[in-house]
Design a protein around this motif. Structure first.
Motif, short mmCIF file in Angstrom:
data_model
loop_
_atom_site.label_atom_id
_atom_site.label_comp_id
_atom_site.label_asym_id
_atom_site.label_seq_id
_atom_site.Cartn_x
_atom_site.Cartn_y
_atom_site.Cartn_z
N ALA A 147 -4.80 -4.18 -1.14
CA ALA A 147 -4.07 -3.07 -0.99
C ALA A 147 -4.46 -1.69 -1.71
CB ALA A 147 -2.63 -3.21 -1.35
N LEU A 148 -5.18 -2.25 -3.02
CA LEU A 148 -5.43 -1.16 -3.70
C LEU A 148 -6.90 -0.38 -3.28
CD1 LEU A 148 -5.40 -2.62 -7.54
CD2 LEU A 148 -4.13 -0.75 -6.42
N ASP A 149 -7.60 -1.21 -2.21
CA ASP A 149 -8.97 -0.59 -1.79
C ASP A 149 -8.29 0.15 -0.34
OD1 ASP A 149 -10.30 -2.29 -3.16
OD2 ASP A 149 -10.39 -3.76 -1.84
N LEU A 150 -6.98 0.33 -0.16
CA LEU A 150 -6.60 1.18 1.10
C LEU A 150 -5.76 2.44 0.40
CD1 LEU A 150 -5.60 -1.78 3.43
CD2 LEU A 150 -7.86 -0.27 3.73
N VAL A 151 -5.35 2.24 -0.81
CA VAL A 151 -4.38 3.42 -1.15
C VAL A 151 -5.18 4.86 -1.45
CG1 VAL A 151 -3.04 1.73 -2.51
CG2 VAL A 151 -4.73 2.87 -3.77
N ASP A 152 -4.05 5.91 -1.36
CA ASP A 152 -4.69 7.16 -1.62
C ASP A 152 -3.38 8.03 -1.89
OD1 ASP A 152 -5.33 10.09 -1.10
OD2 ASP A 152 -6.98 9.11 0.18
N GLY A 153 -3.16 8.12 -3.17
CA GLY A 153 -2.29 9.06 -3.88
C GLY A 153 -1.94 10.21 -3.24
N ARG A 154 -3.00 10.90 -2.48
CA ARG A 154 -2.41 12.22 -1.90
C ARG A 154 -1.62 12.33 -0.74
NH1 ARG A 154 -8.62 13.82 -0.44
NH2 ARG A 154 -8.70 11.60 -0.22
N SER A 155 -1.11 11.00 -0.13
CA SER A 155 -0.04 10.86 0.81
C SER A 155 1.30 11.36 0.30
CB SER A 155 0.04 9.49 1.27
OG SER A 155 -1.23 9.12 2.15
N LEU A 176 3.38 10.32 -7.55
CA LEU A 176 4.39 10.94 -8.45
C LEU A 176 3.61 10.52 -9.80
CD1 LEU A 176 7.50 8.93 -7.33
CD2 LEU A 176 6.88 11.52 -6.93
N GLY A 177 2.54 10.15 -9.94
CA GLY A 177 1.76 10.32 -11.47
C GLY A 177 2.44 8.84 -12.27
N HIS A 178 3.11 7.81 -11.68
CA HIS A 178 3.61 6.81 -12.42
C HIS A 178 2.83 5.93 -12.80
CE1 HIS A 178 7.56 8.59 -11.56
NE2 HIS A 178 7.82 7.77 -10.52
N VAL A 179 1.79 5.60 -11.80
CA VAL A 179 0.33 4.67 -12.23
C VAL A 179 -0.82 5.34 -11.75
CG1 VAL A 179 1.88 2.68 -12.02
CG2 VAL A 179 0.78 3.64 -10.02
N ASP A 180 -1.82 4.55 -12.12
CA ASP A 180 -2.99 4.88 -11.84
C ASP A 180 -3.69 3.46 -11.24
OD1 ASP A 180 -4.59 3.71 -14.10
OD2 ASP A 180 -3.95 5.66 -15.28
N VAL A 181 -4.76 3.77 -10.39
CA VAL A 181 -5.36 2.47 -9.88
C VAL A 181 -6.27 1.70 -11.15
CG1 VAL A 181 -7.35 1.53 -8.60
CG2 VAL A 181 -5.73 3.24 -7.56
N PRO A 182 -6.90 2.19 -12.08
CA PRO A 182 -7.46 1.48 -12.85
C PRO A 182 -6.45 0.72 -14.02
CG PRO A 182 -8.31 3.51 -13.02
CD PRO A 182 -7.38 3.56 -12.04
N GLY A 183 -5.40 1.28 -14.19
CA GLY A 183 -4.20 0.56 -15.05
C GLY A 183 -3.59 -0.48 -13.99
N ILE A 184 -3.52 -0.42 -12.92
CA ILE A 184 -2.98 -1.63 -12.00
C ILE A 184 -4.05 -2.50 -12.20
CG2 ILE A 184 -2.47 -2.42 -9.82
CD1 ILE A 184 -1.28 0.70 -9.25
N MET A 217 0.75 -0.84 -0.04
CA MET A 217 0.17 -0.18 0.13
C MET A 217 0.93 1.37 0.18
SD MET A 217 -1.22 2.54 1.74
CE MET A 217 -0.52 2.16 3.61
N VAL A 218 2.07 1.26 0.74
CA VAL A 218 2.78 2.39 0.95
C VAL A 218 3.37 2.45 -0.52
CG1 VAL A 218 4.82 3.45 1.84
CG2 VAL A 218 3.10 2.07 3.36
N ALA A 219 4.14 1.63 -1.07
CA ALA A 219 4.46 1.68 -2.43
C ALA A 219 3.73 2.22 -3.31
CB ALA A 219 5.29 0.47 -2.87
N ILE A 220 2.52 1.69 -3.31
CA ILE A 220 1.51 2.18 -4.39
C ILE A 220 1.26 3.79 -4.14
CG2 ILE A 220 -0.94 1.74 -5.28
CD1 ILE A 220 -0.56 -1.07 -4.58
N ASP A 221 0.75 3.85 -2.98
CA ASP A 221 0.65 5.44 -2.73
C ASP A 221 1.59 6.38 -3.29
OD1 ASP A 221 -1.53 5.21 -1.18
OD2 ASP A 221 -0.70 5.93 0.67
N GLY A 222 3.00 6.12 -2.98
CA GLY A 222 4.14 6.81 -3.60
C GLY A 222 4.15 6.77 -5.25
N ALA A 223 3.80 5.61 -5.75
CA ALA A 223 3.49 5.72 -7.27
C ALA A 223 2.22 6.57 -7.84
CB ALA A 223 3.53 4.13 -7.80
N LEU A 224 1.39 6.58 -6.94
CA LEU A 224 0.23 7.40 -7.37
C LEU A 224 0.51 8.77 -7.17
CD1 LEU A 224 -2.71 5.19 -5.70
CD2 LEU A 224 -2.14 5.50 -8.27
#
Length: 206
Positions: free
Chosen positions: A35-43, A10-18, A1-8
């Motif tokens: 994990a995708l149910d818990l992510v938030d790219g605003r972190s 930075l704009g490297h990925v988006d949830v639909p793409g994953i 979840m933490v890794a995905i938050d960071g990627a989101l």
């Protein structure tokens, strides 16, 4: 979840793409889906993500990167987390807050928030990991509800299985050894990822 938050963030990925790239039945898909149910790219940092998740698991409604404005609509501050329905900001305080100029800026910001009736509670990594109950107790006080220690059960289960705990790191090392080629002599040093070797959860500067 933490890794995905960071990627989101930075704009490297988006949830639909994953989700589109996920292959049903492949190893790790179930965990990734949760994990995708818990992510938030605003972190904006790993520990901010962890602090957010502690509140989420404890049933504390929070809004990441919440803007605080004055009577004229001017932005006074942007809080890491705001407990919804309250004037409580919850933030992660990293080592950068000990910088002299940053400290002065923080003091000005805190006075501005106080004038508007806001409370700011800052936490460091050791507090989050060693005393999560107090963090949740503080949030319960802001919400005006009775503290219930059982709200920490999900957090304790999840953090214990993650690489933020000693048990989780050991499990990760064991898993990574499966990918070491059998025809290559193993080095004696730990296979623990470099990032985990450099920064431990009990490191105040993490």
């Amino acid at each position: 979840m933490v890794a995905i938050d960071g990627a989101l963030h930075l704009g490297h990925v988006d949830v639909p793409g994953i989700r589109e790239a996920m292959v049903p039945g492949r190893r790790g898909v179930r965990v990734l889906r949760r994990a995708l149910d818990l992510v938030d790219g605003r972190s904006e940092s790993a520990w901010e993500s962890v602090l957010r998740l502690l509140h989420v698991f404890a049933g504390v409604p929070v809004e990441p990167q919440s803007l605080v404005t004055d009577a004229l609509g001017h932005v006074v501050a942007r809080g890491d987390l705001r407990i919804r329905g309250t004037r409580r900001l919850v933030e992660y305080d990293g080592a950068d807050h000990r910088d002299r100029d940053q400290h002065r800026s923080d003091l000005r910001r805190e006075k501005a928030l106080t004038r508007l009736g806001f409370e700011r509670f800052g936490y460091v990594a050791p507090e989050i990991m060693a005393d999560p109950g107090q963090v949740v107790r503080d949030a319960d006080q802001a919400l005006g509800r009775r503290h219930d220690p059982s709200r920490l059960m999900v957090w304790e289960q999840e953090i214990g299985a993650s690489s933020f705990s000693g048990r989780g790191v050991t499990a990760l090392e064991h898993r990574l050894r499966r990918f070491v080629r059998s025809d290559v002599p193993r080095r004696r040093e730990s296979v623990r990822p470099a990032a985990l070797r450099r920064e431990r959860p009990d490191d105040p500067s993490a």
